[in-house]
Design a protein around this motif. Structure first.
Motif, PDB file in Angstrom:
ATOM      1  N   GLU A 207      -6.535  30.050 -38.625  1.00  0.00           N
ATOM      2  CA  GLU A 207      -7.867  30.552 -39.234  1.00  0.00           C
ATOM      3  C   GLU A 207      -8.919  30.018 -38.472  1.00  0.00           C
ATOM      4  O   GLU A 207      -9.259  28.794 -38.430  1.00  0.00           O
ATOM      5  CB  GLU A 207      -7.888  29.487 -40.803  1.00  0.00           C
ATOM      6  CG  GLU A 207      -9.043  29.576 -41.414  1.00  0.00           C
ATOM      7  CD  GLU A 207      -9.645  31.256 -41.764  1.00  0.00           C
ATOM      8  OE1 GLU A 207     -10.688  31.465 -41.281  1.00  0.00           O
ATOM      9  OE2 GLU A 207      -8.858  31.756 -42.611  1.00  0.00           O
ATOM     10  N   ARG A 209     -11.962  29.924 -38.947  1.00  0.00           N
ATOM     11  CA  ARG A 209     -13.366  29.247 -39.496  1.00  0.00           C
ATOM     12  C   ARG A 209     -13.111  27.942 -39.800  1.00  0.00           C
ATOM     13  O   ARG A 209     -13.934  27.068 -40.184  1.00  0.00           O
ATOM     14  CB  ARG A 209     -13.451  29.770 -40.657  1.00  0.00           C
ATOM     15  CG  ARG A 209     -14.350  31.357 -40.589  1.00  0.00           C
ATOM     16  CD  ARG A 209     -14.227  31.929 -41.984  1.00  0.00           C
ATOM     17  NE  ARG A 209     -13.016  32.262 -42.492  1.00  0.00           N
ATOM     18  CZ  ARG A 209     -12.551  32.813 -43.849  1.00  0.00           C
ATOM     19  NH1 ARG A 209     -13.783  33.349 -44.471  1.00  0.00           N
ATOM     20  NH2 ARG A 209     -11.302  33.007 -44.147  1.00  0.00           N
ATOM     21  N   ASP A 240     -19.023  28.325 -45.266  1.00  0.00           N
ATOM     22  CA  ASP A 240     -17.861  28.975 -45.438  1.00  0.00           C
ATOM     23  C   ASP A 240     -16.731  28.333 -46.320  1.00  0.00           C
ATOM     24  O   ASP A 240     -15.605  28.709 -46.439  1.00  0.00           O
ATOM     25  CB  ASP A 240     -17.117  28.753 -43.886  1.00  0.00           C
ATOM     26  CG  ASP A 240     -17.997  29.687 -42.835  1.00  0.00           C
ATOM     27  OD1 ASP A 240     -18.583  30.560 -43.327  1.00  0.00           O
ATOM     28  OD2 ASP A 240     -17.847  29.527 -41.762  1.00  0.00           O
ATOM     29  N   LYS A 243     -14.870  30.517 -49.197  1.00  0.00           N
ATOM     30  CA  LYS A 243     -14.206  31.550 -48.529  1.00  0.00           C
ATOM     31  C   LYS A 243     -12.886  31.102 -47.938  1.00  0.00           C
ATOM     32  O   LYS A 243     -11.967  31.858 -47.853  1.00  0.00           O
ATOM     33  CB  LYS A 243     -15.245  32.351 -47.425  1.00  0.00           C
ATOM     34  CG  LYS A 243     -16.306  33.116 -48.364  1.00  0.00           C
ATOM     35  CD  LYS A 243     -17.122  33.838 -47.387  1.00  0.00           C
ATOM     36  CE  LYS A 243     -18.345  34.517 -47.788  1.00  0.00           C
ATOM     37  NZ  LYS A 243     -19.216  35.232 -46.880  1.00  0.00           N
ATOM     38  N   VAL A 244     -13.184  30.131 -46.917  1.00  0.00           N
ATOM     39  CA  VAL A 244     -12.226  29.584 -46.307  1.00  0.00           C
ATOM     40  C   VAL A 244     -10.867  28.929 -47.452  1.00  0.00           C
ATOM     41  O   VAL A 244      -9.763  28.854 -47.223  1.00  0.00           O
ATOM     42  CB  VAL A 244     -12.488  28.563 -45.575  1.00  0.00           C
ATOM     43  CG1 VAL A 244     -11.091  27.742 -44.710  1.00  0.00           C
ATOM     44  CG2 VAL A 244     -13.272  29.083 -44.174  1.00  0.00           C
ATOM     45  N   TYR A 246     -10.317  29.698 -50.491  1.00  0.00           N
ATOM     46  CA  TYR A 246      -9.429  30.765 -51.261  1.00  0.00           C
ATOM     47  C   TYR A 246      -8.375  31.516 -50.185  1.00  0.00           C
ATOM     48  O   TYR A 246      -7.353  31.576 -50.598  1.00  0.00           O
ATOM     49  CB  TYR A 246     -10.256  32.060 -51.771  1.00  0.00           C
ATOM     50  CG  TYR A 246     -11.262  31.391 -53.046  1.00  0.00           C
ATOM     51  CD1 TYR A 246     -10.870  30.465 -53.707  1.00  0.00           C
ATOM     52  CD2 TYR A 246     -12.481  31.691 -52.843  1.00  0.00           C
ATOM     53  CE1 TYR A 246     -11.667  30.198 -54.758  1.00  0.00           C
ATOM     54  CE2 TYR A 246     -13.475  31.280 -53.779  1.00  0.00           C
ATOM     55  CZ  TYR A 246     -12.970  30.678 -54.826  1.00  0.00           C
ATOM     56  OH  TYR A 246     -13.964  30.259 -55.982  1.00  0.00           O
ATOM     57  N   ASP A 247      -8.947  32.017 -48.949  1.00  0.00           N
ATOM     58  CA  ASP A 247      -8.167  32.429 -48.219  1.00  0.00           C
ATOM     59  C   ASP A 247      -7.001  31.602 -47.617  1.00  0.00           C
ATOM     60  O   ASP A 247      -5.740  32.134 -47.307  1.00  0.00           O
ATOM     61  CB  ASP A 247      -8.887  32.998 -47.021  1.00  0.00           C
ATOM     62  CG  ASP A 247      -9.871  34.157 -47.087  1.00  0.00           C
ATOM     63  OD1 ASP A 247      -9.873  34.805 -48.446  1.00  0.00           O
ATOM     64  OD2 ASP A 247     -10.930  34.417 -46.440  1.00  0.00           O
ATOM     65  N   THR A 248      -7.284  30.356 -47.031  1.00  0.00           N
ATOM     66  CA  THR A 248      -6.278  29.567 -46.531  1.00  0.00           C
ATOM     67  C   THR A 248      -5.271  29.091 -47.731  1.00  0.00           C
ATOM     68  O   THR A 248      -4.115  29.048 -47.391  1.00  0.00           O
ATOM     69  CB  THR A 248      -6.815  28.330 -46.195  1.00  0.00           C
ATOM     70  OG1 THR A 248      -7.897  28.641 -45.415  1.00  0.00           O
ATOM     71  CG2 THR A 248      -6.091  27.332 -45.561  1.00  0.00           C
ATOM     72  N   GLN A 250      -4.058  31.053 -50.161  1.00  0.00           N
ATOM     73  CA  GLN A 250      -3.176  32.001 -50.129  1.00  0.00           C
ATOM     74  C   GLN A 250      -2.425  32.273 -49.054  1.00  0.00           C
ATOM     75  O   GLN A 250      -1.010  32.516 -49.284  1.00  0.00           O
ATOM     76  CB  GLN A 250      -3.996  33.361 -50.266  1.00  0.00           C
ATOM     77  CG  GLN A 250      -3.094  34.514 -50.417  1.00  0.00           C
ATOM     78  CD  GLN A 250      -4.101  35.790 -50.902  1.00  0.00           C
ATOM     79  OE1 GLN A 250      -5.438  35.722 -51.117  1.00  0.00           O
ATOM     80  NE2 GLN A 250      -3.458  37.027 -50.419  1.00  0.00           N
ATOM     81  N   ALA A 251      -2.796  32.207 -47.867  1.00  0.00           N
ATOM     82  CA  ALA A 251      -2.091  32.234 -46.726  1.00  0.00           C
ATOM     83  C   ALA A 251      -0.997  31.080 -46.629  1.00  0.00           C
ATOM     84  O   ALA A 251       0.067  31.183 -46.092  1.00  0.00           O
ATOM     85  CB  ALA A 251      -3.022  31.852 -45.471  1.00  0.00           C
TER      86      ALA A 251
END
Length: 277
Positions: A207, A209, A240, A243-244, A246-248, A250-251
């Motif tokens: 990631e 970010r 950030d 956004k980071v 939620y994305d992290t 899930q990842a």
């Protein structure tokens, strides 16, 4: 045809000068209020434009603009009353004698005003900052002389009294350039903890970010009832954060699934005993 009563006619004749004077005073007062309000608007707008050209903080501009506007309006009202023949000395004496009652009646407003001044001076937050005060979280839209206007995440406008803000904790999420995200990932007791941490570290490294410094922290946080909880603490830029987040999250879930690392969920075992009669 009806004619004016002689008494009324005589009274109008005898007091014509007084009526003319009162009429002139009333018209003067109306003109002062009208023209004064227009001038107040121009002056307050000019002050705001001047402060903005000097790159003064928007929260201070809003507060000073409101203060100038209300102060000038009070002066216009006093001038209008003076044109009506009201004795200023008598008015000031009455206001002075009633100051205690006025102060008690406006205790809350005066407290909000004083707190607004403190907010502008010490600047615990500014416009556009995301804060949490008095149980309300949102972005600061304006700092007025009595209230601070917030816009919540679901786009609701909330006016928080300034005294409530200064009397409680102020959480400013926007003050620093970087923030830490706090994840708590639970894995089963059968999972390889070393491998689990390596998988999570790989996700964080991929990631872009996520900041390299301060370095992310990954460690065993707790041995819970049904899982081993892993603390994951990466740092990101404040802008950030969500956004980071939620994305992290899930990842991490998807990568753990690919590696066959189980994330347990609460289970209940029920045992039934059958008694024969």
């Amino acid at each position: 045809m009806e004619t004016t009563h002689p008494v009324v006619t005589n009274w109008l004749t005898d007091n014509s000068d007084l009526l003319i004077q009162y009429s002139v005073n009333i018209i003067s007062a109306i003109l002062i209020l009208f023209v004064g309000s227009f001038i107040v608007k121009l002056v307050s707008k000019g002050v705001v434009n001047l402060l903005e050209s000097k790159r003064v903080d928007a929260s201070m501009v809003q507060f000073i603009g409101s203060l100038v506007r209300y102060a000038l309006l009070v002066m216009v009202v006093i001038a209008a009353l003076g044109s009506l023949g009201v004795e200023m000395a008598s008015m000031i004496a009455v206001l002075a004698s009633a100051s205690l009652a006025i102060g008690l009646a406006l205790k809350g407003s005066l407290s909000n005003f004083a707190s607004g001044v403190l907010i502008v001076i010490f600047r615990p937050f500014k416009t556009k900052d995301h804060i949490e005060v008095s149980g309300v979280a949102g972005s600061v839209q304006a700092i007025d002389i009595f209230h601070t206007i917030l816009t919540t995440g679901d786009n609701k406008m909330v006016a928080v009294p300034n005294s409530k803000i200064m009397s409680g904790p102020i959480v400013n999420f926007s003050r620093h350039e970087a923030r830490r995200i706090n994840f708590e990932i639970g894995v089963s007791y059968q999972s390889d903890l070393k491998k689990t941490k390596e998988v999570i570290a790989r996700v964080l490294k991929s990631e872009e970010r996520i900041l390299a410094l301060p370095a992310p922290t990954i460690g065993v946080l707790a041995l819970a009832d049904s899982s081993v909880n892993i603390a994951v603490r990466p740092w990101v830029k404040t802008a950030d954060y969500w956004k980071v987040y939620y994305d992290t999250l899930q990842a991490i879930k998807e990568e753990l699934d690919r590696e066959g690392i189980q994330i347990p969920y609460p289970q209940m075992s029920v045992h039934l005993n059958r008694k024969e009669i």
